[in-house]
Design a protein around this motif. Structure first.
Motif, PDB file in Angstrom:
ATOM      1  N   ARG A   5       0.844  -1.158   0.071  1.00  0.00           N
ATOM      2  CA  ARG A   5      -0.118   0.066  -0.011  1.00  0.00           C
ATOM      3  C   ARG A   5       0.845   1.262   0.024  1.00  0.00           C
ATOM      4  O   ARG A   5       1.718   1.439   1.015  1.00  0.00           O
ATOM      5  CB  ARG A   5      -0.998  -0.074   1.266  1.00  0.00           C
ATOM      6  CG  ARG A   5      -1.610   1.177   1.615  1.00  0.00           C
ATOM      7  CD  ARG A   5      -2.885   1.475   0.429  1.00  0.00           C
ATOM      8  NE  ARG A   5      -3.814   2.477   1.013  1.00  0.00           N
ATOM      9  CZ  ARG A   5      -4.851   2.902   0.180  1.00  0.00           C
ATOM     10  NH1 ARG A   5      -4.966   2.489  -1.061  1.00  0.00           N
ATOM     11  NH2 ARG A   5      -5.429   3.958   0.795  1.00  0.00           N
ATOM     12  N   SER A   6       0.765   2.091  -1.049  1.00  0.00           N
ATOM     13  CA  SER A   6       1.600   3.197  -0.933  1.00  0.00           C
ATOM     14  C   SER A   6       0.858   4.464  -0.617  1.00  0.00           C
ATOM     15  O   SER A   6      -0.400   4.588  -1.085  1.00  0.00           O
ATOM     16  CB  SER A   6       2.050   3.535  -2.530  1.00  0.00           C
ATOM     17  OG  SER A   6       2.967   2.576  -3.145  1.00  0.00           O
ATOM     18  N   GLN A   7       1.463   5.218   0.058  1.00  0.00           N
ATOM     19  CA  GLN A   7       0.639   6.295   0.826  1.00  0.00           C
ATOM     20  C   GLN A   7       1.640   7.375   1.463  1.00  0.00           C
ATOM     21  O   GLN A   7       2.495   6.602   2.331  1.00  0.00           O
ATOM     22  CB  GLN A   7      -0.351   5.920   1.942  1.00  0.00           C
ATOM     23  CG  GLN A   7      -1.514   6.641   2.110  1.00  0.00           C
ATOM     24  CD  GLN A   7      -2.809   6.688   1.236  1.00  0.00           C
ATOM     25  OE1 GLN A   7      -3.816   7.204   1.688  1.00  0.00           O
ATOM     26  NE2 GLN A   7      -2.507   6.244   0.095  1.00  0.00           N
ATOM     27  N   ALA A  33      12.606  15.157  -1.209  1.00  0.00           N
ATOM     28  CA  ALA A  33      12.502  14.801  -2.588  1.00  0.00           C
ATOM     29  C   ALA A  33      11.795  13.579  -2.785  1.00  0.00           C
ATOM     30  O   ALA A  33      11.629  13.126  -4.035  1.00  0.00           O
ATOM     31  CB  ALA A  33      14.006  14.564  -3.109  1.00  0.00           C
ATOM     32  N   SER A  34      11.857  12.744  -2.169  1.00  0.00           N
ATOM     33  CA  SER A  34      11.259  11.222  -2.026  1.00  0.00           C
ATOM     34  C   SER A  34       9.704  11.188  -2.590  1.00  0.00           C
ATOM     35  O   SER A  34       8.968  12.218  -2.326  1.00  0.00           O
ATOM     36  CB  SER A  34      11.260  10.311  -0.749  1.00  0.00           C
ATOM     37  OG  SER A  34      10.560  11.163   0.199  1.00  0.00           O
ATOM     38  N   GLY A  35       9.041  10.199  -3.349  1.00  0.00           N
ATOM     39  CA  GLY A  35       7.853  10.326  -3.914  1.00  0.00           C
ATOM     40  C   GLY A  35       7.169   9.349  -2.808  1.00  0.00           C
ATOM     41  O   GLY A  35       7.396   9.372  -1.542  1.00  0.00           O
ATOM     42  N   THR A  36       5.864   9.251  -3.037  1.00  0.00           N
ATOM     43  CA  THR A  36       5.040   8.414  -2.435  1.00  0.00           C
ATOM     44  C   THR A  36       5.662   6.899  -2.069  1.00  0.00           C
ATOM     45  O   THR A  36       6.344   6.562  -3.113  1.00  0.00           O
ATOM     46  CB  THR A  36       3.430   7.986  -3.110  1.00  0.00           C
ATOM     47  OG1 THR A  36       3.063   9.101  -3.547  1.00  0.00           O
ATOM     48  CG2 THR A  36       2.661   7.130  -2.433  1.00  0.00           C
ATOM     49  N   VAL A  37       5.489   6.485  -0.552  1.00  0.00           N
ATOM     50  CA  VAL A  37       5.999   5.230  -0.242  1.00  0.00           C
ATOM     51  C   VAL A  37       5.348   4.158   0.196  1.00  0.00           C
ATOM     52  O   VAL A  37       4.237   4.799   0.433  1.00  0.00           O
ATOM     53  CB  VAL A  37       7.220   5.612   0.599  1.00  0.00           C
ATOM     54  CG1 VAL A  37       8.450   6.411   0.190  1.00  0.00           C
ATOM     55  CG2 VAL A  37       6.704   6.072   1.815  1.00  0.00           C
ATOM     56  N   ALA A  38       5.666   2.946   0.321  1.00  0.00           N
ATOM     57  CA  ALA A  38       4.782   1.978   0.990  1.00  0.00           C
ATOM     58  C   ALA A  38       4.625   2.381   2.381  1.00  0.00           C
ATOM     59  O   ALA A  38       5.623   2.853   3.070  1.00  0.00           O
ATOM     60  CB  ALA A  38       5.345   0.518   0.752  1.00  0.00           C
TER      61      ALA A  38
END
Length: 578
Positions: A319-321, A328-333
């Motif tokens: 589940r990415s949220q 700088a990081s994007g959506t993560v689990a």
């Protein structure tokens, strides 16, 4: 829901690296070794994964029901039981003298865990039968044993216990069911029992009820209760189910959980039964069954927690949220989020620590039954008695808490039926209530078990933990376990000989403290074992041991402060003010 995965590699780790299984078996005169034990557990796991887990959620949704006065279990349950029975699983740990396989009890308790993790409602059928068979083996006449025991051990016939009445729950002295002696040595049983798990079903064969009732001249109170074997069908000389007994299901209880399990109101109308054990000594005979069942119920809590963890861990990794730690990081689990990790590790550290503690207690059961030295048998039996209320109460409390934590990982999806988490929460709740509520287990620990043999049993248990601490003095978590043990030991000294009100006020917190220290001991042993290896499992054990020691075990000190306040804050408010 994702498929259930049996924790076979964890069982292997515990048997080979932590519990010294091969040495234990050699000491008991058995030639069973770790590899054979693991292969048995692997086969049990396949059955749970392939047969029982697929009908868990559908069984909950359909539920058991009454059709034309007979119970019908959900689709697939009868066939699943036939598969379970035909493969020989009901006889796994039963005495060979009664047709059992006589395998170590650790295999039985871990089978109970897998049954509970994959399908808790189903697991009650064989578990109750096993407990009933143990009571019959210990207390019934040879004639009764010869008629019933081998068929129950094989699973051809099933068994239940019928204790509770509408006015007699935890206080069995209030039982009103009557037993009347007959000229042929049998008795007629008349009365109603409620909350009878597995009271009736559609698996075929006979259903053997162990019923508490009063003889006409019985003294009042618990000293006037007798135990009777009351079969659904009266067998003929060949053992065939010849005639229906005068007992019937009045209704099924409408419950919060375990919907697939038929929890019955049973009516006995001059049903024919036979005395088990001595007249007016039924409670002592029934406790043979109840004590065995309490360990099994503890495994229900552990099994539900294990299943909940598996589901939550898979979900959290997929589940990415939300964003990662860096800007700088994007959506993560969501497993990357610290609070989700905290919840998962709380659950996993209980599950794996509890699995180890259950394995150790199970080995003590075998030592108590089979060790050649009578002193060792007595010593092991004391440890089992001491830990039984701890396993029952702490594992079921923590099991429910774990199911709730794992549900929380899912967020809103955890509240939706399709994901299966709300069923785990509902199913887990009953284990805190039946087979003696957890408050009663805590009172048993502080009121009876601490004083066993003049307090020497609990002292010997603490000495075992201390011995491992001495050998692991440089271990990274040893200091934390030492601190927790010292705190527990100090409270134990204060409680020995305390008045009933003080014991009552302290009981629940004390039992949780006792459980946490015991789990800390198991994590100490697992950390020491894992440090000798280099596999991913070994490395994970070390990390989780350190989590438990630093994030969970320190709760012992807070509980000690709470119970040190005594009963006054609890008893100060007048009854009328509630």
């Amino acid at each position: 829901m994702d498929a259930y995965v049996a924790p076979v590699e964890d069982y292997r780790f515990l048997l080979s690296q932590v519990l010294g299984f091969d040495l234990e078996m050699a000491e008991l005169g058995s030639d069973l070794d770790t590899e054979l034990a693991v292969s048995i557990l692997d086969e049990a796991g396949k059955l749970c994964t392939e047969v029982l887990h697929p009908i868990n959620q559908s069984g909950d949704e359909e539920g058991s029901r009454i059709v034309d006065g007979e119970v019908r279990t959900p689709a697939g349950f009868s066939n699943a039981y036939a598969t379970f029975r035909d493969a020989g699983w009901p006889s796994l740990s039963a005495d060979t003298a009664h047709g059992g396989q006589g395998l170590p009890f650790v295999l039985q308790l871990w089978l109970d865990e897998m049954l509970s993790a994959s399908n808790l409602s189903f697991g009650l059928f064989p578990a109750l039968t096993r407990g009933a068979a143990e009571a019959i083996a210990a207390h019934a006449t040879d004639a009764v044993k010869s008629t019933y025991l081998s068929r129950m051990v094989s699973g051809e016939w099933t068994g239940v216990m019928a204790l509770t009445e509408s006015s007699a729950g935890s206080d069995l002295s209030l039982i009103k069911t009557k037993a009347s002696p007959q000229a042929d040595g049998s008795h007629t049983i008349t009365g109603q029992k409620i909350f009878i798990s597995s009271g009736d079903h559609d698996f075929g064969g006979n259903i053997i009820h162990l019923v508490l009732a009063r003889l006409p001249d019985a003294p009042a109170g618990v000293s006037g209760i007798s135990l009777f074997l009351v079969p659904k069908f009266l067998p003929d000389a060949a053992g065939a189910c010849a005639r229906r007994n005068t007992m019937a299901v009045g209704s099924l209880e409408h419950k919060m959980g375990i919907h697939a399990q038929p929890t019955c109101v049973m009516n006995y109308d001059e049903a024919i039964g036979w005395l088990v054990g001595e007249p007016n000594r039924g409670l002592a005979a029934m406790f043979t069954m109840m004590n065995a069942e309490r360990l099994m119920v503890g495994m229900q809590g552990l099994g539900v927690a294990a299943s909940a963890y598996q589901q939550a861990a898979v979900y959290a990794k997929g589940r990415s949220q939300g964003r990662g730690a860096s800007a700088a990081s994007g959506t993560v689990a969501i497993v990357e989020h610290v609070d989700v990790r905290r919840m998962l590790l709380d659950v996993r550290s209980f599950v794996e620590g509890g699995r180890a503690l259950a394995g150790w207690v199970a080995l003590q059961v075998d030592r108590a039954r089979k060790h050649p030295d009578p002193d060792e048998r007595t010593r092991a039996d004391g440890f089992v008695a001491l830990l039984t209320p701890v396993i029952k109460a702490a594992f079921t409390d923590m099991g429910f808490e774990s199911a709730v934590q794992a549900q929380q990982v899912f967020g809103g999806h955890g509240y939706i039926r399709e994901w299966g988490m709300e069923q785990l929460v509902r199913d887990a709740r009953i284990a805190q209530i039946y087979e003696g509520t957890n408050g009663i287990q805590a009172l048993d620990l502080v009121g009876r078990k601490l004083s066993m043999a003049g307090g020497t049993v609990v002292d010997a248990y603490f000495a075992l933990i201390e011995g491992d601490l001495d050998r692991a003095a440089d271990g990274s978590i040893a200091k934390n376990v030492v601190t927790a043990l010292e705190t527990l030991r100090g409270i134990t000294v204060l409680l020995k000989g305390a008045d009933p009100q003080t014991l009552g006020a302290a009981a629940v917190d004390y039992l949780r403290m006792f459980a946490l220290v015991s789990l800390g001991w198991m994590w100490l042993r697992m950390e020491c074992a894992a440090e000798q290896g280099s596999t991913p499992l070994d490395r994970a054990k070390i990390d989780i041991a350190r989590y438990f020691a630093t994030r969970v075990l320190p709760r012992v000190s807070g509980m000690a402060a709470t119970l040190s306040s005594g009963p006054e804050p609890i008893m100060a408010l007048p009854v009328d003010a509630f």
